[in-house]
Scaffold this motif. Sequence first.
Motif, PDB file in Angstrom:
ATOM      1  N   UNK A 253       5.668   0.114  -1.058  1.00 51.26           N
ATOM      2  CA  UNK A 253       5.773  -0.112  -2.496  1.00 51.26           C
ATOM      3  C   UNK A 253       4.739   0.718  -3.262  1.00 51.26           C
ATOM      4  N   UNK A 254       3.729   1.227  -2.553  1.00 59.98           N
ATOM      5  CA  UNK A 254       2.774   2.145  -3.158  1.00 59.98           C
ATOM      6  C   UNK A 254       2.020   1.596  -4.353  1.00 59.98           C
ATOM      7  N   UNK A 255       1.675   0.324  -4.329  1.00 58.80           N
ATOM      8  CA  UNK A 255       0.993  -0.293  -5.472  1.00 58.80           C
ATOM      9  C   UNK A 255      -0.508   0.006  -5.452  1.00 58.80           C
ATOM     10  N   UNK A 256      -1.096   0.026  -4.257  1.00 61.91           N
ATOM     11  CA  UNK A 256      -2.536   0.286  -4.140  1.00 61.91           C
ATOM     12  C   UNK A 256      -2.830   0.876  -2.761  1.00 61.91           C
ATOM     13  N   UNK A 257      -4.081   1.317  -2.576  1.00 58.89           N
ATOM     14  CA  UNK A 257      -4.458   1.818  -1.252  1.00 58.89           C
ATOM     15  C   UNK A 257      -4.891   0.631  -0.388  1.00 58.89           C
ATOM     16  N   UNK A 258      -4.834   0.799   0.923  1.00 59.42           N
ATOM     17  CA  UNK A 258      -5.215  -0.290   1.833  1.00 59.42           C
ATOM     18  C   UNK A 258      -6.695  -0.643   1.695  1.00 59.42           C
TER      19      UNK A 258
ATOM     20  N   UNK B  17       0.826  -1.215   0.000  1.00 61.70           N
ATOM     21  CA  UNK B  17       0.000   0.000   0.000  1.00 61.70           C
ATOM     22  C   UNK B  17       0.862   1.267   0.000  1.00 61.70           C
ATOM     23  N   UNK B  18       0.168   2.414  -0.003  1.00 59.94           N
ATOM     24  CA  UNK B  18       0.872   3.709  -0.090  1.00 59.94           C
ATOM     25  C   UNK B  18       1.452   4.178   1.238  1.00 59.94           C
ATOM     26  N   UNK B  19       0.857   3.742   2.363  1.00 57.50           N
ATOM     27  CA  UNK B  19       1.270   4.265   3.677  1.00 57.50           C
ATOM     28  C   UNK B  19       2.567   3.600   4.152  1.00 57.50           C
TER      29      UNK B  19
ATOM     30  N   UNK C  75      -7.926  -5.265  -4.820  1.00 54.62           N
ATOM     31  CA  UNK C  75      -6.653  -5.813  -4.323  1.00 54.62           C
ATOM     32  C   UNK C  75      -6.897  -6.724  -3.120  1.00 54.62           C
ATOM     33  N   UNK C  76      -7.740  -6.271  -2.181  1.00 50.20           N
ATOM     34  CA  UNK C  76      -7.996  -7.070  -0.978  1.00 50.20           C
ATOM     35  C   UNK C  76      -8.692  -8.385  -1.308  1.00 50.20           C
TER      36      UNK C  76
END
Length: 156
Positions: free
Chosen positions: A108-113, A91-93, A118-119
């Motif tokens: 890695x900033x691939x997606x948001x939590x 995720x981005x955080x 993605x989940x």
Amino acid sequence: MIPFEYNTINILIIVLAAGLSTLLDIDLQWQRQGYPFHHRGRTHSILAALIAGVLFGIFMWYGFKEILYFGIGFIAGFMAVVSHMLGDLLTHMAFKPLWPFDKREVSFGICSASNRAANEGLGTVGTLAFFVYILNGQGSLSVFIDAIKSLFRILE
Ligand SMILES: [Zn+2]
């Protein structure tokens, strides 16, 4: 899961680690209640993984009175935290997964939590991987693959 030998102990470790893996986000609850924790702080670190391993190892040893169960508990607790951190790293955080040994923030900033695709995608892949692990371990994977091939032949 695939590199690990198929046996009851490894299945127990996998199931316990997966079950315990969501506990790290208790830091959100603690933060809301005013305790001195921030999300993805100390609970998301290699030190937390070691502490979780020792605590869960002691818990398992206390329950079963065998040193083997300390090892099972340690690996399950440790891997619960590590697997959670691996997911959060996507995720981005950014956070400090190797704290206190290395204080660099990583993401890695691939997606948001909260990315639903993605989940759900990772959840589905994880569940399928577990079934493949079980089927392969029982020697049933080839039977299953043959059944799917037969089904496609019928559909053609
Ligand atoms: Zn988390």
